[in-house]
Design a protein around this motif. Structure first.
Motif, PDB file in Angstrom:
ATOM      1  N   ARG A 281       0.839  -1.212   0.000  1.00 46.73           N
ATOM      2  CA  ARG A 281       0.000   0.000   0.000  1.00 46.73           C
ATOM      3  C   ARG A 281       0.865   1.249   0.000  1.00 46.73           C
ATOM      4  O   ARG A 281       0.538   2.242  -0.677  1.00 46.73           O
ATOM      5  N   ARG A 282       1.950   1.236   0.757  1.00 47.39           N
ATOM      6  CA  ARG A 282       2.822   2.409   0.828  1.00 47.39           C
ATOM      7  C   ARG A 282       3.452   2.729  -0.526  1.00 47.39           C
ATOM      8  O   ARG A 282       3.712   3.887  -0.832  1.00 47.39           O
ATOM      9  N   ASN A 283       3.670   1.708  -1.335  1.00 49.04           N
ATOM     10  CA  ASN A 283       4.264   1.912  -2.664  1.00 49.04           C
ATOM     11  C   ASN A 283       3.223   1.952  -3.781  1.00 49.04           C
ATOM     12  O   ASN A 283       3.585   1.878  -4.961  1.00 49.04           O
ATOM     13  N   ASN A 284       1.927   2.086  -3.381  1.00 46.39           N
ATOM     14  CA  ASN A 284       0.830   2.160  -4.359  1.00 46.39           C
ATOM     15  C   ASN A 284       0.841   0.950  -5.307  1.00 46.39           C
ATOM     16  O   ASN A 284       0.634   1.075  -6.517  1.00 46.39           O
ATOM     17  N   MET A 285       1.062  -0.209  -4.731  1.00 46.31           N
ATOM     18  CA  MET A 285       1.065  -1.451  -5.497  1.00 46.31           C
ATOM     19  C   MET A 285      -0.184  -2.252  -5.145  1.00 46.31           C
ATOM     20  O   MET A 285      -0.728  -2.111  -4.041  1.00 46.31           O
ATOM     21  N   PRO A 286      -0.686  -3.080  -6.058  1.00 45.84           N
ATOM     22  CA  PRO A 286      -1.849  -3.915  -5.718  1.00 45.84           C
ATOM     23  C   PRO A 286      -1.505  -4.887  -4.599  1.00 45.84           C
ATOM     24  O   PRO A 286      -0.427  -5.487  -4.586  1.00 45.84           O
ATOM     25  N   VAL A 287      -2.415  -5.037  -3.656  1.00 47.92           N
ATOM     26  CA  VAL A 287      -2.198  -5.925  -2.513  1.00 47.92           C
ATOM     27  C   VAL A 287      -2.522  -7.353  -2.948  1.00 47.92           C
ATOM     28  O   VAL A 287      -3.692  -7.724  -3.087  1.00 47.92           O
ATOM     29  N   ARG A 288      -1.500  -8.116  -3.191  1.00 43.54           N
ATOM     30  CA  ARG A 288      -1.664  -9.501  -3.645  1.00 43.54           C
ATOM     31  C   ARG A 288      -0.716 -10.415  -2.881  1.00 43.54           C
ATOM     32  O   ARG A 288       0.405 -10.031  -2.561  1.00 43.54           O
ATOM     33  N   ARG A 289      -1.206 -11.612  -2.607  1.00 44.09           N
ATOM     34  CA  ARG A 289      -0.383 -12.596  -1.918  1.00 44.09           C
ATOM     35  C   ARG A 289       0.597 -13.233  -2.897  1.00 44.09           C
ATOM     36  O   ARG A 289       0.317 -13.347  -4.099  1.00 44.09           O
ATOM     37  N   LEU A 290       1.737 -13.656  -2.367  1.00 46.10           N
ATOM     38  CA  LEU A 290       2.681 -14.402  -3.187  1.00 46.10           C
ATOM     39  C   LEU A 290       2.191 -15.834  -3.359  1.00 46.10           C
ATOM     40  O   LEU A 290       1.415 -16.343  -2.557  1.00 46.10           O
ATOM     41  N   ILE A 291       2.626 -16.474  -4.430  1.00 44.87           N
ATOM     42  CA  ILE A 291       2.151 -17.807  -4.802  1.00 44.87           C
ATOM     43  C   ILE A 291       3.259 -18.821  -4.561  1.00 44.87           C
ATOM     44  O   ILE A 291       4.402 -18.616  -4.982  1.00 44.87           O
ATOM     45  N   CYS A 292       2.920 -19.920  -3.877  1.00 38.76           N
ATOM     46  CA  CYS A 292       3.857 -21.031  -3.703  1.00 38.76           C
ATOM     47  C   CYS A 292       3.628 -22.044  -4.823  1.00 38.76           C
ATOM     48  O   CYS A 292       2.489 -22.376  -5.137  1.00 38.76           O
ATOM     49  N   ASP A 293       4.702 -22.524  -5.406  1.00 39.84           N
ATOM     50  CA  ASP A 293       4.554 -23.450  -6.523  1.00 39.84           C
ATOM     51  C   ASP A 293       4.493 -24.888  -6.024  1.00 39.84           C
ATOM     52  O   ASP A 293       4.764 -25.193  -4.862  1.00 39.84           O
ATOM     53  N   SER A 294       4.101 -25.773  -6.927  1.00 36.40           N
ATOM     54  CA  SER A 294       4.121 -27.211  -6.675  1.00 36.40           C
ATOM     55  C   SER A 294       5.238 -27.810  -7.520  1.00 36.40           C
ATOM     56  O   SER A 294       5.277 -27.583  -8.736  1.00 36.40           O
ATOM     57  N   PRO A 295       6.167 -28.556  -6.939  1.00 37.95           N
ATOM     58  CA  PRO A 295       7.311 -29.069  -7.711  1.00 37.95           C
ATOM     59  C   PRO A 295       6.922 -29.927  -8.900  1.00 37.95           C
ATOM     60  O   PRO A 295       7.686 -30.050  -9.851  1.00 37.95           O
ATOM     61  N   THR A 296       5.723 -30.540  -8.866  1.00 41.66           N
ATOM     62  CA  THR A 296       5.308 -31.406  -9.971  1.00 41.66           C
ATOM     63  C   THR A 296       4.554 -30.660 -11.059  1.00 41.66           C
ATOM     64  O   THR A 296       4.197 -31.264 -12.071  1.00 41.66           O
ATOM     65  N   ARG A 297       4.305 -29.365 -10.870  1.00 42.24           N
ATOM     66  CA  ARG A 297       3.561 -28.594 -11.874  1.00 42.24           C
ATOM     67  C   ARG A 297       4.385 -27.364 -12.233  1.00 42.24           C
ATOM     68  O   ARG A 297       4.442 -26.393 -11.484  1.00 42.24           O
ATOM     69  N   TRP A 298       5.012 -27.404 -13.408  1.00 40.25           N
ATOM     70  CA  TRP A 298       5.894 -26.315 -13.791  1.00 40.25           C
ATOM     71  C   TRP A 298       5.130 -25.021 -14.034  1.00 40.25           C
ATOM     72  O   TRP A 298       5.690 -23.934 -13.872  1.00 40.25           O
ATOM     73  N   ASN A 299       3.853 -25.122 -14.437  1.00 37.18           N
ATOM     74  CA  ASN A 299       3.106 -23.880 -14.669  1.00 37.18           C
ATOM     75  C   ASN A 299       2.874 -23.127 -13.360  1.00 37.18           C
ATOM     76  O   ASN A 299       2.729 -21.900 -13.358  1.00 37.18           O
ATOM     77  N   SER A 300       2.863 -23.845 -12.220  1.00 37.39           N
ATOM     78  CA  SER A 300       2.760 -23.145 -10.941  1.00 37.39           C
ATOM     79  C   SER A 300       4.064 -22.411 -10.626  1.00 37.39           C
ATOM     80  O   SER A 300       4.052 -21.360  -9.971  1.00 37.39           O
ATOM     81  N   THR A 301       5.197 -22.935 -11.111  1.00 38.62           N
ATOM     82  CA  THR A 301       6.467 -22.215 -10.965  1.00 38.62           C
ATOM     83  C   THR A 301       6.444 -20.929 -11.772  1.00 38.62           C
ATOM     84  O   THR A 301       6.936 -19.885 -11.321  1.00 38.62           O
ATOM     85  N   LEU A 302       5.859 -20.982 -12.969  1.00 38.22           N
ATOM     86  CA  LEU A 302       5.712 -19.769 -13.779  1.00 38.22           C
ATOM     87  C   LEU A 302       4.850 -18.742 -13.060  1.00 38.22           C
ATOM     88  O   LEU A 302       5.176 -17.541 -13.040  1.00 38.22           O
ATOM     89  N   LEU A 303       3.752 -19.177 -12.449  1.00 38.43           N
ATOM     90  CA  LEU A 303       2.886 -18.255 -11.709  1.00 38.43           C
ATOM     91  C   LEU A 303       3.622 -17.652 -10.514  1.00 38.43           C
ATOM     92  O   LEU A 303       3.464 -16.459 -10.220  1.00 38.43           O
ATOM     93  N   MET A 304       4.423 -18.451  -9.818  1.00 38.77           N
ATOM     94  CA  MET A 304       5.182 -17.949  -8.671  1.00 38.77           C
ATOM     95  C   MET A 304       6.178 -16.885  -9.120  1.00 38.77           C
ATOM     96  O   MET A 304       6.293 -15.815  -8.493  1.00 38.77           O
ATOM     97  N   PHE A 305       6.920 -17.165 -10.198  1.00 43.98           N
ATOM     98  CA  PHE A 305       7.889 -16.188 -10.711  1.00 43.98           C
ATOM     99  C   PHE A 305       7.184 -14.914 -11.167  1.00 43.98           C
ATOM    100  O   PHE A 305       7.661 -13.798 -10.910  1.00 43.98           O
ATOM    101  N   ASP A 306       6.067 -15.066 -11.864  1.00 47.01           N
ATOM    102  CA  ASP A 306       5.327 -13.887 -12.345  1.00 47.01           C
ATOM    103  C   ASP A 306       4.898 -12.988 -11.190  1.00 47.01           C
ATOM    104  O   ASP A 306       5.049 -11.760 -11.256  1.00 47.01           O
ATOM    105  N   ARG A 307       4.366 -13.587 -10.132  1.00 48.27           N
ATOM    106  CA  ARG A 307       3.903 -12.791  -8.998  1.00 48.27           C
ATOM    107  C   ARG A 307       5.071 -12.115  -8.287  1.00 48.27           C
ATOM    108  O   ARG A 307       4.965 -10.959  -7.858  1.00 48.27           O
ATOM    109  N   LEU A 308       6.205 -12.802  -8.155  1.00 46.68           N
ATOM    110  CA  LEU A 308       7.374 -12.182  -7.539  1.00 46.68           C
ATOM    111  C   LEU A 308       7.863 -10.997  -8.368  1.00 46.68           C
ATOM    112  O   LEU A 308       8.245  -9.951  -7.816  1.00 46.68           O
ATOM    113  N   LEU A 309       7.865 -11.138  -9.694  1.00 45.83           N
ATOM    114  CA  LEU A 309       8.307 -10.040 -10.555  1.00 45.83           C
ATOM    115  C   LEU A 309       7.352  -8.855 -10.467  1.00 45.83           C
ATOM    116  O   LEU A 309       7.780  -7.702 -10.532  1.00 45.83           O
TER     117      LEU A 309
END
Length: 301
Positions: A176-204
């Motif tokens: 909120r202080r940086n005027n960014m959308p308030v969103r939770r980070l995503i934990c990936d599942s080691p057996t699903r690579w698309n969840s790793t993509l979602l985790m990286f996207d949210r971190l970026l």
């Protein structure tokens, strides 16, 4: 039963010949009752003739349909080649043979027992494209130099926020202080690579808030030091996302209910062109970085 409609157009024949018309039928179209038709349909299409177009063109409306014909549980039986082939032949005898139909291609993954069963029955095998793409990306994620270190750090940070409500509340305040959308980070599942993509996207997307939290509280967590994301970590995450997004898009396309085997070659060409664009972009960025590195620095003011 829902399908996608496609309009087929038959071009005109040579002059002097009768105009061609298009008609299709289903294996179950000769049945008198709708109950009999629905139970015997393997894959079919319905056709209605449209008024003839000028200059000899004719059209027909085709509806592509699909159905799950059977689901067989092997129970306590071992998944041996004869057992798998017997289960497949049971479905063939129930659904295809009564309608004078034969197996065209069998789509499955590359399991050794499955391939041996198909070879035993002298059946043609087509690899599942979604499965092949999954193996390619999983190998990239596990073998690319440095990416495992990034994954380890990303999972540590995202898991920290999932386990701690206090950490998540403080992280939300930073957003909120940086005027960014308030969103939770995503934990990936080691057996699903698309969840790793979602985790990286949210971190970026939240890189500024993540860095601020780690510099402020990363060394004062109750569990252990979280460490920080070094600049090369962010670069690796960004480049990995560029490479994985085309694979995710193609995987979603081939997994559609209306997808067909004829999609395979166009999608392979799409993947090749998309990866070439990613590589060309990476080369251009590296050249720009080299130019900036060797360009004379401006005089100090």
């Amino acid at each position: 039963m829902h399908g996608s409609a496609a309009e087929l157009v038959t071009p005109p024949r040579l002059e002097g010949r009768p105009t061609a018309t298009s008609s299709t039928s289903t294996p179950s179209s000769s049945k008198s009752s709708s109950a009999e038709s629905s139970s015997s349909a393997v894959s079919g299409c319905t056709s209605t003739e449209s008024p003839q177009l000028p200059r000899g063109y004719s059209t027909s409306r085709i509806l592509q349909c699909h159905a799950v014909l059977g689901l067989t549980c092997l129970k306590a039986e071992s998944h041996t080649e004869p057992a798998l082939l017997s289960a497949l032949n049971t479905q063939v005898d129930q659904w295809l043979t009564p309608h004078q139909l034969e197996i065209g291609k069998v789509v499955c993954d590359n399991g050794t027992n499955l391939l041996s069963a198909l070879n035993l029955g002298k059946l043609s095998h087509v690899p599942c494209m979604a499965h092949v793409l999954n193996l390619i990306v999983q190998r990239f994620v596990s073998k690319y130099p440095g990416l495992q270190d990034v994954l380890k750090q990303a999972r540590k940070v995202c898991g920290h926020f999932r386990r701690s409500y206090t950490a998540m509340a403080h992280f939300s305040d930073i957003q909120r202080r940086n005027n960014m959308p308030v969103r939770r980070l995503i934990c990936d599942s080691p057996t699903r690579w698309n969840s790793t993509l979602l985790m990286f996207d949210r971190l970026l997307q939240q890189d500024k808030a993540v860095n601020e939290y780690l510099y402020d509280r990363g060394a004062r967590t109750a569990s252990a030091e979280l460490g920080i994301f070094w600049p090369r970590y962010w670069m690796l995450m960004r480049n990995a996302c560029r490479l994985m997004r085309p694979f995710e898009e193609v995987t979603n396309l081939v997994s559609r209910t209306e997808g067909t085997i004829s999609d395979l070659i166009p999608f392979v060409f799409f993947l090749e062109r998309a990866l070439r664009r990613v590589l060309d972009q990476a080369v251009d960025e590296r050249e720009e970085e080299a130019e900036e590195l060797w360009s004379p620095s401006p005089p100090e003011t």
